[in-house]
Structure formats: C-alpha cells, structure tokens
Write an enzyme that holds these catalytic residues in place. Structure first.
Site, short mmCIF file in Angstrom:
data_model
loop_
_atom_site.label_atom_id
_atom_site.label_comp_id
_atom_site.label_asym_id
_atom_site.label_seq_id
_atom_site.Cartn_x
_atom_site.Cartn_y
_atom_site.Cartn_z
N THR A 125 47.73 37.19 46.63
CA THR A 125 48.72 37.85 47.50
C THR A 125 48.73 37.32 48.93
OG1 THR A 125 48.42 39.86 46.18
CG2 THR A 125 49.44 40.12 48.36
N ASN A 156 55.04 35.85 51.33
CA ASN A 156 54.29 34.99 50.40
C ASN A 156 55.17 34.39 49.31
OD1 ASN A 156 54.74 37.28 48.93
ND2 ASN A 156 52.60 37.89 48.76
N HIS A 159 57.54 37.03 44.09
CA HIS A 159 57.02 38.16 43.31
C HIS A 159 56.80 37.67 41.89
CE1 HIS A 159 56.48 41.89 41.16
NE2 HIS A 159 57.35 41.43 40.28
P1 ADP Z 1 51.43 40.53 44.53
O1 ADP Z 1 52.82 40.19 44.98
O2 ADP Z 1 50.48 39.39 44.76
O3 ADP Z 1 51.37 41.09 43.13
P2 ADP Z 1 51.06 43.27 45.43
O4 ADP Z 1 51.77 43.69 44.19
O5 ADP Z 1 49.72 43.86 45.69
O6 ADP Z 1 50.92 41.69 45.51
O7 ADP Z 1 51.98 43.58 46.70
C1 ADP Z 1 53.38 43.36 46.64
C2 ADP Z 1 53.84 42.64 47.90
O8 ADP Z 1 53.69 43.49 49.04
C3 ADP Z 1 53.04 41.39 48.26
O9 ADP Z 1 53.46 40.25 47.56
C4 ADP Z 1 53.29 41.28 49.75
O10 ADP Z 1 54.55 40.68 50.04
C5 ADP Z 1 53.36 42.73 50.20
N1 ADP Z 1 52.08 43.27 50.68
C6 ADP Z 1 51.01 43.62 49.92
N2 ADP Z 1 50.03 44.14 50.66
C7 ADP Z 1 50.47 44.14 51.94
C8 ADP Z 1 49.92 44.57 53.19
N3 ADP Z 1 48.72 45.13 53.28
N4 ADP Z 1 50.65 44.41 54.32
C9 ADP Z 1 51.88 43.88 54.24
N5 ADP Z 1 52.46 43.47 53.10
C10 ADP Z 1 51.78 43.58 51.96
MG MG Z 2 52.26 42.88 42.37
#
Ligand code: ADP
Ligand code: MG
Length: 201
Positions: A125, A156, A159
C-alpha cells in the site's frame, strides 16, 4: 469450485495513474503475467460509488487504520491516532476526494491466482516501502506520513482486490454483466492445457 483459470480480480488505475500516463505500463505488467483482461473501461466515479466500493469489507475502516498504525510503529514514528477506527474514518473521506478527482480505468483480470498475482505485481500500500520491481515501488513515492501531514489519501496508482470473495463483490459495483467479455485467448492453451498435445507437426 471453478477451475483455477476462472479466478477474477478488480483493478482500478486511480486518478494519479491516469494523470501520470501510466495506463499502458500498468496494463502491460498484468498482461505479460499471463492473466486475461475480460473488461476495461474509463469512468469518472461518483463519491457514492467510492463509498460503496470501500464498504464491501465491513471491517475496512478498522483494518486500514490498524495497518497505518502498524506502519508508523515499524518506523519508530508516532501515528496520528492510536484508534484504528479514527484513522480509518478519515481515510475513507480522503479516498472519496482522491478517487473522484479525475477519470480512472477500471478493469477485470482473470486467470489462475489472479488476485494474488495482481497484488504481488502491484506492491504494498505505501509506495515508500513497497518493493522495487513492483508497480507502486517503481513509479511512485508517497508515504503514510506525507499523506497524513498533508491530510489526504496515499497516492499509489492502483486499487487491486484483496481476496477472491472481495473481488466478486466489487466487480458488480463497477461492471454490468454485458460489459464483461467471455472469450478464450490462444495463449491459454500453453498456460492451462493438461497434455500439451497438438503442438508438434
Ligand atoms: P490497498 O489498496 O493496498 O489494498 P487498503 O485497502 O488498505 O490498501 O487501503 C485502500 C487505499 O486507501 C490505499 O490504496 C490508499 O490509497 C488509501 N490509504 C490506506 N491507508 C491510508 C492512510 N493511512 N492514509 C491515507 N490513505 C490511506
Ligand atoms: Mg485494499
């Protein structure tokens, strides 16, 4: 259970991926792994869609908060709050801003271990700590601490569904059945055929 080759995952190239001109590069990474694209479209998501998307997992807020707190602690830094729900709540608000600021590219990729392979190629992430060689590790530099100090979501690029059950719940939010193609790629023979006969002349 369906054959392995039927597993599907939802991928969204987020607004920053589109704005950074990385659509082709990102698609290339998944395409060359052997997965099959069965749906691709560009859309401008509504805040309501983003809310529904991140509510597919009822524990999303708690998990996303816990992950952020853990990441701060690993680095020996202090998280903005020690309550995962508080952190998670602000993440969802910030995600609505981020995900609706520009068009995104939504896609469904299908094939063996699709969810896992896409997440491996995508990287963790937080781009600051995601591995070199992953898409997030190679093309973006954001961090929990910078996103928090600027009061915004982590940028990032992508999704990618977290597990196959989540993927199957997310897909209908983004695609109608008629937008999803059912077809065979010729390369699937070499990836999945059991006997590999019929190749030699
Ligand atoms: P992933 O996309 O890697 O599965 P998550 O599902 O945990 O990650 O989180 C969804 C999205 O929320 C992340 O891709 C990121 O854009 C955003 N995000 C996650 N945690 C944070 C945070 N602590 N502060 C700001 N944005 C966050
Ligand atoms: Mg996720």
């Amino acid at each position: 259970m369906d054959h392995y080759s039927k597993e599907r995952t939802l991928v969204i190239i987020k607004p920053d991926g589109v704005q950074r001109s990385l659509i082709g590069e990102i698609i290339k990474r998944y395409e060359q792994s052997g997965l099959k694209a069965i749906a691709i479209k560009m859309i401008l998501p509504s805040e309501d869609l983003i809310e529904r998307h991140y509510s597919v997992d009822p524990d999303f807020k708690k998990k996303v908060g816990a992950k952020a707190i853990e990441s701060y602690k690993t680095k020996g830094e202090t998280p903005p709050s020690n309550d995962p729900e508080v952190v998670g709540d602000s993440v969802v608000k910030r995600l609505k801003n981020y995900m609706t600021c520009s068009p995104v590219v939504a896609m469904i990729w299908q094939g063996a271990h699709a969810v896992e392979l896409v997440r491996k190629a995508t990287g963790g992430t937080e781009p600051r700590t995601s591995d070199v060689g992953t898409i997030r590790g190679d093309y973006v530099l954001d961090s929990y601490s910078m996103a928090d100090s600027d009061g915004r979501a982590i940028r990032n690029l992508i999704h990618a569904s977290g597990n196959p059950e989540e993927a199957e719940k997310e897909i209908p939010l983004w695609f109608e059945d008629k937008e999803i193609m059912q077809y065979r790629l010729v390369q699937e023979s070499i990836l999945y055929d059991v006997n590999l006969d019929g190749l030699l002349e």
